[in-house]
Enzyme design. Structure first.
Site: not given
Length: 571
Positions: A280, A553
């Site tokens: 990402e 995350h």
């Protein structure tokens, strides 16, 4: 073969592409700011508690009008830029390659096999959510450019520290500790320029690691450090380097051995990571910032990976607004690289060119043979309840890795590792993900955290944080998040829970089992594809909390020990 740095075949095409993007960028930026001014993170909301109640509505009202007018004013220029930019995507190679010239060729190889027939390799993966600022805010993360700079600094701080292993010297076998932050001082500065990073890397990468013997009781015994064999130094170099006293805080955390896997929850990135995979990293400016910060440590970087505009070319059925978000940084030279785009994206995921990036890296030489490794990173389909799409993508991943290795295999090469990592967007505990949990990929690649389909090993922690709680005190610093992950009751509050199957109530965890949560970030390795005279062992698995407050995350690290037989003919 050396990869060319530019993704375009010549400078003229690259120049036209740069002009087209320069025309598009202002309009894109104003649209991004238009959405961002209307969407706040929970951190920004808490910081405004003491402001007058009318200030934020006025900011939103006037900011929206201003950015909307600027967006409309720059739209014609953006249209002209699009007409220049879009057709050139057909001749663009799907990644940029940055190569930093090393101070010495020795800096780019691992000489462990030449000296002792053994070497270790460190890998790490992290999803950073570096979307355009407006979109990142829907994940409760803002200020993409600032976060990119902070993330790059954190990674450099972690991987450039000395590699120290601590053994507890006690007949009661207290275990093995690896000090993530207990005895190591923080970096001298939180700002990393290219010169500072390069000097730090040179001074540390050439120094030996340390083995530290610590008494298990609470006495004032000295802590002894002895340098072990270093893969880049003479195998006869040994000796004592110093003495210290062990602080009491040392025993609160460290490397633990449970079952067959040493593991740790660490507040710093593992030292001496060799290959880093990030997901990402969609924003181009953020990718360039990361590249500039990481290049003194990782001399070979693949970024802006993916395709844009119509893909496949000349077909308008699928338009890619974003690249794959994949970003790979390696200490070792990249010999070959290949990107493949998933053809079955659906919904909002189809707007990004998610796929697989495969690379072949040069490790060194052993008895006139090249020593190489294969590294693959991917990011699978995200929405819940669509496991069939992810399984199709796993089928493609397996096939594409096999095709890449078959096409680039040379007879004079020894393959010492084959690693696959990334954000798989499914876990090994949710009933909703049972289809992916039983995929045949796990028959080829080993997952150190997995006890079987649908069952994690008891020491595993989840890697997906609950987005609304990202800035709470329990998880907003590396040290606080580290402590939270080690306490099961706190993990329940801040790690995303498993997803139940449609129409079935969730019973989790099973009686007598710990609460783990969703682990969707993986590092897998395969032994069947490496040279037959190589043997692989796990040195450690690491759950990393250093990016607390910067992403939703938890990064994961893996270190592998590879031993090469001295005489493969005896096999």
């Amino acid at each position: 073969m050396v990869l060319r740095t530019s993704p375009f075949p010549n400078g003229c095409v690259a120049g036209i592409h740069a002009v087209g993007w320069a025309f598009i960028l202002p309009c894109f930026w104003f649209l991004d700011r238009l959405i961002s001014v209307c969407k706040s993170t929970t951190l920004e909301q808490s910081q405004r508690v003491e402001q007058e109640c009318y200030i934020q509505p006025l900011r939103v009202f006037f900011g929206s009008i201003l950015f909307f007018i600027l967006f409309l004013a720059t739209a014609p220029l953006a249209l002209l830029g699009f007409l220049l930019w879009a057709p050139l995507q057909a001749c663009r190679r799907p990644f940029h390659y940055h190569r930093e010239a090393p101070s010495s060729p020795e800096d780019e190889i691992n000489r462990g096999f030449q000296h002792i027939g053994k070497a270790s390799f460190g890998f790490a993966t992290a999803n950073l959510c570096l979307l355009p600022d407006s979109l990142a805010r829907f994940n409760n993360l803002g200020h993409t450019q600032r976060r990119a700079s902070a993330i790059g600094q954190c990674i450099v701080q972690g991987v450039c520290r000395p590699h120290i292993r601590i053994f507890v010297d006690s007949p009661s076998s207290c275990g093995t500790l690896s000090p993530s932050n207990s005895i190591l001082p923080a970096a001298n500065s939180v700002t990393y320029g290219a010169t500072d990073s390069a000097e730090r890397h040179d001074s540390i990468s050439n120094s030996s690691g340390h083995v530290v013997i610590v008494p298990c009781d609470d006495t004032e015994e000295p802590l002894t450090e002895t340098p072990p064999l270093n893969s880049n130094q003479n195998s006869n170099q040994q000796g004592q380097s110093g003495h210290r006293r062990a602080p009491r805080a040392l025993f609160s955390q460290g490397l633990r051995i449970q079952g067959d896997v040493p593991w740790e929850v660490s507040s710093l990135f593992p030292s001496n990571v060799d290959i880093l995979c990030l997901e990402e990293v969609f924003d181009k400016r953020a990718a360039r910032k990361l590249t500039n910060l990481l290049k003194p440590v990782f001399g070979h970087i693949l970024y802006d990976v993916g395709v844009y505009a119509c893909y496949p070319p000349c077909r308008c059925s699928s338009f890619k607004f974003f690249n794959s978000g994949l970003f790979m940084a390696s200490r070792f030279p990249v010999l070959e690289a290949q990107y493949r785009c998933f053809p079955n994206g659906r919904g909002e995921d189809a707007l990004a060119a998610k796929g697989l990036l495969s690379a072949k890296v040069l490790i060194g030489e052993q008895k006139q043979n090249k020593v190489v490794g294969y590294f693959n990173c991917t990011h699978l389909h995200a929405p819940e309840g669509e496991g069939q799409i992810r399984c199709e993508q796993l089928d493609l991943v397996t096939k594409w890795i096999g095709d890449f290795q078959a096409a680039n295999k040379q007879p004079d090469e020894d393959v010492v590792f084959d690693v696959l990592c990334g954000d798989f967007n499914f876990d090994n505990c949710s009933p909703d993900d049972s289809l992916e949990q039983n995929h045949c990929l796990f028959n080829e690649y080993r997952d150190p955290c997995r006890a079987g389909p649908g069952k994690e090993k008891p020491w595993v922690v989840g890697t997906l944080l609950e987005q609304p709680t990202l800035y709470e005190d329990y998880v907003n610093t590396p040290e606080n998040l580290q402590r939270t992950l080690e306490i099961e009751e706190l993990r329940r509050q801040f790690i995303s829970p498993p997803v139940p199957a449609a129409g079935c109530p969730l019973v989790y965890p099973e009686t007598g089992q710990p609460w783990i949560g969703r682990r969707i970030d993986y590092i897998l390795y395969r032994e069947s594809s490496i040279s037959k005279h190589c043997q692989t062992d796990i040195e450690e698995v690491t759950f990393i909390t250093q990016l607390a407050g910067l992403t939703d995350h938890i990064p994961v690290g893996l270190r592998l020990n590879v031993t090469m037989d001295s005489d493969p003919a005896e096999e």
